[in-house]
Design a protein around this motif. Structure first.
Motif, short mmCIF file in Angstrom:
data_model
loop_
_atom_site.label_atom_id
_atom_site.label_comp_id
_atom_site.label_asym_id
_atom_site.label_seq_id
_atom_site.Cartn_x
_atom_site.Cartn_y
_atom_site.Cartn_z
N ASN A 1 -2.37 5.47 1.01
CA ASN A 1 -3.58 4.94 1.63
C ASN A 1 -4.66 4.58 0.61
O ASN A 1 -5.45 3.67 0.81
N GLU A 2 -4.68 5.28 -0.54
CA GLU A 2 -5.72 5.07 -1.55
C GLU A 2 -5.37 4.03 -2.60
O GLU A 2 -6.16 3.73 -3.49
N LEU A 3 -4.17 3.44 -2.55
CA LEU A 3 -3.71 2.52 -3.58
C LEU A 3 -3.16 1.23 -2.98
O LEU A 3 -2.32 1.28 -2.08
N ARG A 4 -3.65 0.11 -3.48
CA ARG A 4 -3.16 -1.21 -3.05
C ARG A 4 -2.68 -1.96 -4.28
O ARG A 4 -3.42 -2.09 -5.26
N LEU A 5 -1.47 -2.49 -4.23
CA LEU A 5 -0.90 -3.28 -5.32
C LEU A 5 -0.62 -4.69 -4.81
O LEU A 5 -0.14 -4.85 -3.69
N ALA B 1 -4.38 -4.41 -8.75
CA ALA B 1 -4.33 -3.03 -8.25
C ALA B 1 -5.74 -2.64 -7.83
O ALA B 1 -6.72 -3.04 -8.46
N ALA B 2 -5.82 -1.87 -6.77
CA ALA B 2 -7.11 -1.37 -6.31
C ALA B 2 -6.94 0.08 -5.87
O ALA B 2 -5.94 0.43 -5.23
N VAL B 3 -7.92 0.90 -6.22
CA VAL B 3 -7.91 2.31 -5.86
C VAL B 3 -9.13 2.58 -4.99
O VAL B 3 -10.25 2.24 -5.36
N ILE C 1 -14.49 1.62 -4.23
CA ILE C 1 -13.21 1.00 -4.59
C ILE C 1 -13.33 0.46 -6.01
O ILE C 1 -14.38 -0.05 -6.41
N LYS D 1 0.87 -1.18 0.00
CA LYS D 1 0.00 0.00 0.00
C LYS D 1 0.91 1.23 0.00
O LYS D 1 1.22 1.78 1.05
N SER E 1 -11.08 -2.01 -8.75
CA SER E 1 -9.96 -2.93 -8.76
C SER E 1 -9.77 -3.55 -10.14
O SER E 1 -10.71 -3.63 -10.94
#
Length: 170
Positions: free
Chosen positions: A6-10, A67-69, A76, A3, A78
């Motif tokens: 906070n707004e992006l998960r890979l 990826a998720a925003v 969200i 992460k 993804s």
């Protein structure tokens, strides 16, 4: 999963193959009676030879990147990409793309929608029946395989989620 903000998960994952070794033994015997001799039913029997077959199977390894925003506090979006190489088979690799969105209507309810595209793993020579599979056994036979996923596949999905304290249902 990382992460960076906070707004992006890979995410990235590799699934290793699963190996199966199976052995199968077959035979059959039938007893029967036919006709009469001296007032007694004549017995008979017949059977098939014992056949032993060893099967070995390996599932393909898989690689997944995602990826998720997070948009605000209620949404969200993804995306996932999955690659499956079907090595040592008469089919090629498959590419799968998944897109999804979720919107939190309230603290307890969420709405979801998704789309997925999967390329066909069968090559042109398989789709055109140019490949035969030879089976081994005492009566060596062959067959032309039939594949149900001979075209690309697309999915559209939707769903609802409910969450209350430690309970949730999707």
């Amino acid at each position: 999963i990382v992460k960076p903000i906070n707004e992006l998960r890979l995410g990235f994952a590799v699934h290793t193959p699963t190996y199966y070794d199976l052995s199968q033994n077959n035979d059959g015997i039938i007893d029967y009676g036919y006709g009469y001799q001296d007032g007694q039913l004549k017995p008979g029997n017949t059977g098939t030879p014992i056949e032993s077959i060893d099967w070995k199977m390996r599932t393909p390894w898989r690689m997944i990147a995602s990826a998720a925003v997070v948009l605000g506090s209620n949404a969200i979006i993804s995306a996932d990409y999955e690659y499956r190489p079907y090595q040592d088979m008469t089919i090629k690799s498959a590419n799968i793309v998944r897109l999804g969105a979720e919107y939190r209507v309230s603290n307890n309810f969420s709405l979801r929608a998704g789309y997925a595209f999967e390329s066909t793993p069968t090559g042109a020579e398989v789709r055109n029946n140019q490949v035969a599979v030879v089976t081994s056994g005492p009566y060596d036979t062959g067959t032309t395989p039939s594949y149900t996923l001979d075209k690309s596949t697309q999915y559209i999905t939707c769903g609802i989620g409910y969450r209350y304290k430690g309970f949730y249902a999707d």
